[in-house]
Scaffold this active site. Sequence first.
Site, PDB file in Angstrom:
ATOM      1  N   GLY A  11       6.090  -1.093  -2.492  1.00 32.18           N
ATOM      2  CA  GLY A  11       7.389  -0.325  -2.456  1.00 32.18           C
ATOM      3  C   GLY A  11       7.112   0.739  -4.077  1.00 32.18           C
ATOM      4  O   GLY A  11       6.490   0.145  -4.781  1.00 32.18           O
ATOM      5  N   ARG A  74       3.186   0.885   3.538  1.00 33.61           N
ATOM      6  CA  ARG A  74       3.100  -0.607   3.946  1.00 33.61           C
ATOM      7  C   ARG A  74       2.126  -0.300   5.177  1.00 33.61           C
ATOM      8  O   ARG A  74       2.158   0.458   6.028  1.00 33.61           O
ATOM      9  CB  ARG A  74       4.166  -1.291   4.537  1.00 33.61           C
ATOM     10  CG  ARG A  74       5.326  -1.284   3.413  1.00 33.61           C
ATOM     11  CD  ARG A  74       5.993  -2.531   3.156  1.00 33.61           C
ATOM     12  NE  ARG A  74       6.367  -3.122   1.822  1.00 33.61           N
ATOM     13  CZ  ARG A  74       7.253  -2.759   1.139  1.00 33.61           C
ATOM     14  NH1 ARG A  74       8.293  -1.889   1.626  1.00 33.61           N
ATOM     15  NH2 ARG A  74       7.156  -3.068  -0.187  1.00 33.61           N
ATOM     16  N   GLY A 104       2.861  -3.633  -6.113  1.00 33.98           N
ATOM     17  CA  GLY A 104       3.326  -4.963  -6.295  1.00 33.98           C
ATOM     18  C   GLY A 104       2.611  -6.005  -5.894  1.00 33.98           C
ATOM     19  O   GLY A 104       1.435  -5.792  -5.708  1.00 33.98           O
ATOM     20  N   SER A 150       6.330  -2.031 -10.080  1.00 32.30           N
ATOM     21  CA  SER A 150       7.495  -2.863  -9.410  1.00 32.30           C
ATOM     22  C   SER A 150       8.896  -3.019 -10.247  1.00 32.30           C
ATOM     23  O   SER A 150       8.557  -3.163 -11.344  1.00 32.30           O
ATOM     24  CB  SER A 150       7.036  -4.352  -9.056  1.00 32.30           C
ATOM     25  OG  SER A 150       8.273  -5.127  -8.515  1.00 32.30           O
ATOM     26  N   ASP A 152      11.199  -4.781  -9.862  1.00 30.10           N
ATOM     27  CA  ASP A 152      11.766  -6.411  -9.998  1.00 30.10           C
ATOM     28  C   ASP A 152      11.526  -7.061 -11.197  1.00 30.10           C
ATOM     29  O   ASP A 152      11.489  -8.104 -11.249  1.00 30.10           O
ATOM     30  CB  ASP A 152      11.357  -7.163  -8.418  1.00 30.10           C
ATOM     31  CG  ASP A 152      11.938  -6.410  -7.330  1.00 30.10           C
ATOM     32  OD1 ASP A 152      13.173  -5.641  -7.539  1.00 30.10           O
ATOM     33  OD2 ASP A 152      11.578  -6.614  -6.155  1.00 30.10           O
ATOM     34  N   MET A 194      19.093  -5.143  -6.614  1.00 31.71           N
ATOM     35  CA  MET A 194      17.807  -5.246  -6.008  1.00 31.71           C
ATOM     36  C   MET A 194      17.264  -6.834  -6.609  1.00 31.71           C
ATOM     37  O   MET A 194      17.596  -7.086  -7.838  1.00 31.71           O
ATOM     38  CB  MET A 194      16.617  -4.489  -6.004  1.00 31.71           C
ATOM     39  CG  MET A 194      17.113  -3.264  -4.915  1.00 31.71           C
ATOM     40  SD  MET A 194      15.735  -2.177  -4.801  1.00 31.71           S
ATOM     41  CE  MET A 194      16.308  -1.267  -3.433  1.00 31.71           C
ATOM     42  N   HIS A 284      18.645   1.711  -2.985  1.00 31.00           N
ATOM     43  CA  HIS A 284      17.551   2.395  -3.344  1.00 31.00           C
ATOM     44  C   HIS A 284      17.813   3.433  -4.504  1.00 31.00           C
ATOM     45  O   HIS A 284      16.663   3.995  -5.092  1.00 31.00           O
ATOM     46  CB  HIS A 284      16.830   3.150  -2.257  1.00 31.00           C
ATOM     47  CG  HIS A 284      16.020   2.299  -1.512  1.00 31.00           C
ATOM     48  ND1 HIS A 284      16.833   1.466  -0.302  1.00 31.00           N
ATOM     49  CD2 HIS A 284      14.873   1.992  -1.248  1.00 31.00           C
ATOM     50  CE1 HIS A 284      15.805   0.754  -0.005  1.00 31.00           C
ATOM     51  NE2 HIS A 284      14.656   0.940  -0.353  1.00 31.00           N
ATOM     52  N   VAL A 285      18.809   3.826  -5.021  1.00 32.30           N
ATOM     53  CA  VAL A 285      19.190   4.405  -6.170  1.00 32.30           C
ATOM     54  C   VAL A 285      18.356   3.873  -7.343  1.00 32.30           C
ATOM     55  O   VAL A 285      17.950   4.497  -8.327  1.00 32.30           O
ATOM     56  CB  VAL A 285      20.742   4.448  -6.501  1.00 32.30           C
ATOM     57  CG1 VAL A 285      21.069   4.927  -7.876  1.00 32.30           C
ATOM     58  CG2 VAL A 285      21.423   5.078  -5.605  1.00 32.30           C
ATOM     59  N   ARG A 287      15.545   2.544  -7.707  1.00 31.37           N
ATOM     60  CA  ARG A 287      14.143   2.703  -7.421  1.00 31.37           C
ATOM     61  C   ARG A 287      13.874   4.469  -7.743  1.00 31.37           C
ATOM     62  O   ARG A 287      12.791   4.829  -8.023  1.00 31.37           O
ATOM     63  CB  ARG A 287      13.617   2.511  -6.104  1.00 31.37           C
ATOM     64  CG  ARG A 287      13.391   1.106  -5.847  1.00 31.37           C
ATOM     65  CD  ARG A 287      11.883   0.421  -5.179  1.00 31.37           C
ATOM     66  NE  ARG A 287      11.647   1.216  -4.066  1.00 31.37           N
ATOM     67  CZ  ARG A 287      11.475   0.429  -2.987  1.00 31.37           C
ATOM     68  NH1 ARG A 287      11.662  -0.673  -2.996  1.00 31.37           N
ATOM     69  NH2 ARG A 287      10.867   1.013  -1.901  1.00 31.37           N
TER      70      ARG A 287
HETATM   71  P1  ADP Z   1       4.173  -4.741  -2.674  1.00 33.80           P
HETATM   72  O1  ADP Z   1       2.996  -4.111  -3.112  1.00 33.80           O
HETATM   73  O2  ADP Z   1       5.352  -3.714  -3.192  1.00 33.80           O
HETATM   74  O3  ADP Z   1       4.397  -6.200  -2.932  1.00 33.80           O
HETATM   75  P2  ADP Z   1       3.891  -5.105   0.147  1.00 33.80           P
HETATM   76  O4  ADP Z   1       3.960  -6.538  -0.013  1.00 33.80           O
HETATM   77  O5  ADP Z   1       4.289  -4.582   1.437  1.00 33.80           O
HETATM   78  O6  ADP Z   1       4.375  -4.327  -1.172  1.00 33.80           O
HETATM   79  O7  ADP Z   1       2.134  -5.083   0.114  1.00 33.80           O
HETATM   80  C1  ADP Z   1       1.702  -3.700   0.182  1.00 33.80           C
HETATM   81  C2  ADP Z   1       0.476  -3.586   1.261  1.00 33.80           C
HETATM   82  O8  ADP Z   1      -0.455  -4.413   0.767  1.00 33.80           O
HETATM   83  C3  ADP Z   1       0.882  -4.289   2.680  1.00 33.80           C
HETATM   84  O9  ADP Z   1       1.582  -3.314   3.638  1.00 33.80           O
HETATM   85  C4  ADP Z   1      -0.613  -4.566   3.099  1.00 33.80           C
HETATM   86  O10 ADP Z   1      -1.181  -3.206   3.434  1.00 33.80           O
HETATM   87  C5  ADP Z   1      -1.353  -4.974   1.843  1.00 33.80           C
HETATM   88  N1  ADP Z   1      -1.221  -6.392   1.833  1.00 33.80           N
HETATM   89  C6  ADP Z   1      -0.235  -7.350   1.321  1.00 33.80           C
HETATM   90  N2  ADP Z   1      -0.525  -8.636   1.294  1.00 33.80           N
HETATM   91  C7  ADP Z   1      -1.840  -8.688   1.861  1.00 33.80           C
HETATM   92  C8  ADP Z   1      -2.799  -9.710   2.336  1.00 33.80           C
HETATM   93  N3  ADP Z   1      -2.350 -10.805   2.057  1.00 33.80           N
HETATM   94  N4  ADP Z   1      -3.982  -9.107   2.755  1.00 33.80           N
HETATM   95  C9  ADP Z   1      -4.247  -8.203   2.891  1.00 33.80           C
HETATM   96  N5  ADP Z   1      -3.414  -7.005   2.866  1.00 33.80           N
HETATM   97  C10 ADP Z   1      -2.200  -7.187   2.035  1.00 33.80           C
END
Ligand code: ADP
Length: 363
Positions: A11, A74, A104, A150, A152, A194, A284-285, A287
Amino acid sequence: GKGLAVFTSGGDSQGMNAAVRAVVRMGIYLGCKVYFIKEGYQGMVDGEDNIVEANWSSVSCIIHKGGTIIGSARCQDFRERPGRLKAAKNLVDRGINHLVVIGGDGSLTGADLFRQEWSSLLDELLSSGQITPELREKNKNLQIVGLVGSIDNDFCGTDMTIGTDSALHRIIEAIDAIVSTAYSHQRTFIMEVMGRHCGYLAIVAALTTEADYVFIPESPPPGDWKKRLCDKLEQERAAGQRLNIIIVAEGAIDRNGVAITAEQVKKVVVDNLHQDTRITVLGHVQRGGNPSAFDRVLAMEEKQWDKAVELRGKSFQRNLETYKLLTRLKPPKEFFGDGAKVKEGYVMAVIHIGAPACGMNAA
Ligand code: ADP
């Protein structure tokens, strides 16, 4: 010079651009060859023109912009080993063995895994003839730094994550605006903000605005929350207040772990108190928009830079200690679960200090 790449993942949040800018310029200053990886891990897996060299002026005129100019995504591929193998090949081919990830919890978890696997990924590339022994030797260590982007404020071991302050500015501005119209019509407003696992935005917004009540994930309301809520709102009106504001974090739950939604809260208020009640979902405003001065500075601070190295594990422990110190409360069960998805320590501390004075349910 050393090959260093920066990417944003997961995100987006305000201040990511300021962080990208700081990394690029500091990298150049230190004599590195600096690359952008576009679209997060997806760009790393896909390679080609997703990985491009950056120069001083590639990051001109971005410090004030929200979001991330190099894109975020993602990425399912990176969750699987074959995807990570492709990513490793793309980095080694370009001599990149220093990574700065801005993202994040998920993104940093992925980075941590990548680092753990690095040697075995290189071995696999070598044995399948995709890289030479020289390349393997030259790139045998992968250095990763992570900056937590993030809104959050949900990462253990950090006080503030990049974007939180800007999101809060956006939220309280919206609530303040609602307050003036609510006052005119004697309405009750339910504001959904959020925060799926972490109620930091909700609790701080509640403390800093006209809010009467707040629901957050970390501290499900005790007893019969519907009655407590209605009693509180009635009390406020009886004391001459013309409006009520209720803040609901999107991840709010009751004692049984069942979601408390804005719709549900509205129904409780309407059915019991017959108040003219509206819901505003900020979405989303929160963010978007320009990063605050605080987030711009935070994104540039060097101390942000070594967060990465610890990533999870150790910093988690440290946070547990901080948590105990700050709250003198028993940490909730999930705090011991899968690597500190939220920074309860800080949130709980705020609740503990703020709630009695504010009369919120979170105490
Ligand atoms: P954020 O970083 O905002 O928490 P996500 O949880 O969607 O967002 O994670 C972003 C990306 O990081 C995922 O789409 C994936 O490509 C990668 N990722 C997250 N968790 C894992 C994991 N356990 N192993 C490998 N890659 C991961």
